[in-house]
Enzyme design. Structure first.
Site, PDB file in Angstrom:
ATOM      1  N   GLU A 156     -13.820  45.992  10.006  1.00 40.53           N
ATOM      2  CA  GLU A 156     -14.646  45.076  10.985  1.00 40.53           C
ATOM      3  C   GLU A 156     -15.310  44.269  10.187  1.00 40.53           C
ATOM      4  O   GLU A 156     -16.487  44.666   9.682  1.00 40.53           O
ATOM      5  CB  GLU A 156     -15.447  46.180  11.895  1.00 40.53           C
ATOM      6  CG  GLU A 156     -15.884  45.561  13.375  1.00 40.53           C
ATOM      7  CD  GLU A 156     -16.952  44.378  13.094  1.00 40.53           C
ATOM      8  OE1 GLU A 156     -16.512  43.143  13.373  1.00 40.53           O
ATOM      9  OE2 GLU A 156     -17.992  44.691  12.810  1.00 40.53           O
TER      10      GLU A 156
ATOM     11  N   CYS B 266     -22.087  40.115  13.527  1.00 46.23           N
ATOM     12  CA  CYS B 266     -20.811  39.550  13.498  1.00 46.23           C
ATOM     13  C   CYS B 266     -20.486  38.899  14.694  1.00 46.23           C
ATOM     14  O   CYS B 266     -19.127  38.095  14.559  1.00 46.23           O
ATOM     15  CB  CYS B 266     -19.872  40.778  12.878  1.00 46.23           C
ATOM     16  SG  CYS B 266     -19.919  42.304  13.928  1.00 46.23           S
TER      17      CYS B 266
END
Length: 520
Positions: free
Chosen positions: A270, A304
């Site tokens: 990720e 993110c």
């Protein structure tokens, strides 16, 4: 804006069991007397030393990994619903400590108080999700082409799961992985970011009572707070760890993927995002404004899923830009523990330098800073980590725009047609989260179609950040392709096995193959 409340800070540190010096490794119920160097944790809120961690060494890693390997043999044979019961109790324990743990996350990392509480709530939510999942680890049954044969597939635990978490979500990312891994029958070794080790230690202080009360084998949930010197490639290349889940930059992800891949291990990656919102002339502009603001400045642009780019239709570009600037001028910047603060500090001075360097590159490439970008000074901002979020007008193909800067910089880009907007949207290396604001169903459905967003997350009329735990979380391209949290992301933590059972007295072969090697 307030200065730090020393009494309040001392109170939540005490309640969490954080002392002046803290051991850096635990096998769940037993803390190891680590002998590595000290790792001091300074708050970006006021620059003050919170506490320090005595880092784990290679010897500590060897002890923890051996305990985890042994614990897996026991844990995998405990029925999944009983494993889920342990996770349920962990969730309840986190409920008891939501306020102090959320406060520590806020103070150590710099995200505002409400976001700190929200991060702990994510831990609670994923625990609840995992409890239900413990009774739903489904396989499939298939019809065999052979008479009196039954076929099905099932999922088995993998073993030791390594979790490497980033500074921006000091505790939630561990929970996304650990709670799912646990109910799937795995054991976990957690390596937290060196910037937020105290939050990780606090989590293990909280949950150790649940593990002890339920006589959970030592080694099921493990923490190693160590430097890359001892916990870097040794961790990644360890064949006893079949799965490494890492949250971090694309650069880190490439290294992890290469190292783990060389031993044919598995990764859940990720990584970085370069998330955009398309603001259509058919959208609700007030909603789009609020979403853009939250997406760009929440966690001071250090998610993110933070909104990095706004693709705005040219007929509303000037109007929307001016409204956005007016909204930015109202942002309350200050100490993250102050409930009225909307924007806290960046995590450290390195992040501030990256913020300033990115702005210099924007100007060099022909862009224009239209608001913010300054570093704040004065007594309230003495840590040197506070900045005014920045808005810039740019072109999508600028090299700086193609990269992810982990800071509150929002790029404004014009488009004329939806085709152009989608092309611009997808023309970056990353593919995590995306959104469109439009009330035109043709636009929204195209955005969600095969020719629309190329991201792992695509939203309509909501921001790019703030994902719920019920959905699988992750993205495509340089974001890594991994999925964590909800939906069927649990399958990544298990090995799949196809089973065929013959309940006849014959031995027919598949595809009608005849093989009569001898007479009965």
């Amino acid at each position: 804006m307030i200065s730090s409340d020393n009494h309040r800070i001392a109170e939540f540190l005490s309640r969490l069991g954080i002392s002046e010096h803290n051991k850096g490794a635990t096998s769940g119920t037993v803390w190891i007397d680590t002998k590595g160097g000290p790792n001091p944790s300074y708050s970006p809120a006021d620059g003050k030393l919170i506490a320090s961690v005595t880092l784990a060494t290679g010897d500590d890693y060897a002890v923890i990994t051996q305990k985890a390997t042994e614990a897996f043999k026991i844990w995998r044979m405990i029925p999944a619903p009983k494993r889920g019961e342990i996770v349920r109790q962990i969730g309840n324990r986190l409920r008891e400590f939501k306020e102090p743990l959320g406060s520590l996350v806020s103070y150590e990392m710099g995200k505002v108080y409400q976001e700190g509480l929200g991060e702990v709530q994510e831990m609670i939510d994923i625990a609840d999700f995992a409890v239900g999942l413990s009774r739903q680890l489904y396989g499939f049954t298939m019809h065999s082409e052979r008479e009196r044969h039954r076929m099905y597939d099932q999922y088995h635990p993998l073993g030791v799961v390594g979790v490497i978490s980033a500074f921006n979500f000091p505790v939630a990312v561990w929970a996304w992985n650990a709670m799912i891994a646990m109910v799937c029958g795995n054991v976990v070794i957690w390596k937290p970011s060196s910037k937020v080790m105290l939050s990780a230690i606090a989590v293990h202080k909280i949950i150790e009572k649940v593990l002890a009360d339920n006589e959970v084998p030592e080694g099921v949930l493990n923490l190693i707070a160590g430097s890359s010197k001892h916990m870097g490639d040794n961790f990644l290349s360890d064949k006893r760890i079949p799965l490494i889940s890492v949250t971090g930059s694309t650069r880190v992800g490439r290294h992890v993927s290469k190292t783990v891949g060389e031993r044919l291990g598995r990764c859940i990656l990720e990584l970085g995002g370069n998330n955009a919102i398309i603001v259509s002339q058919y959208g609700n502009l007030n909603m789009a404004l609020r979403a853009s603001l939250f997406g760009a400045v929440a966690t001071s642009g250090q998610r993110c899923t933070s909104t990095r780019r706004l693709l705005i239709h040219d007929c509303i570009f000037d109007k929307f830009r001016d409204k956005l600037i007016d909204a930015y001028k109202q942002l309350r910047i200050g100490h993250p523990l102050d409930p009225s603060t909307v924007v806290g500090p960046l995590v450290d001075k390195d992040a501030v330098r990256a913020f300033l360097d990115a702005q210099a590159r924007i100007v060099e490439e022909g862009g224009k800073i239209v608001y913010g970008g300054q570093v704040l000074s004065g007594e309230e901002f003495a840590s040197g980590c506070y900045v005014i979020p920045c808005i810039a007008e740019v072109e999508n193909d600028f090299s700086i725009v193609q990269e992810e800067t982990f800071a509150p910089i929002l790029y404004l880009i014009k488009y004329k047609t939806l085709d152009e907007a989608i092309e611009l949207h997808n023309a970056v290396p990353q593919g995590l989260s995306s959104a469109i604001f439009s009330r035109n169903i043709i636009e929204t459905e195209r955005f969600l179609s095969h020719e629309g967003s190329d991201c792992g997350i695509a939203n309509v009329n909501i921001a790019t950040n703030g994902a719920e735990i019920g959905g699988a979380f992750g993205g495509e391209k340089e974001t890594g392709g991994g999925r964590e949290s909800g939906s069927d992301a649990w399958k990544a933590y298990m090995r799949r096995q196809t089973n065929t059972i013959n309940f006849s007295t014959e031995l027919p072969l598949a595809q009608g193959i005849k093989f009569d090697a001898f007479d009965d």
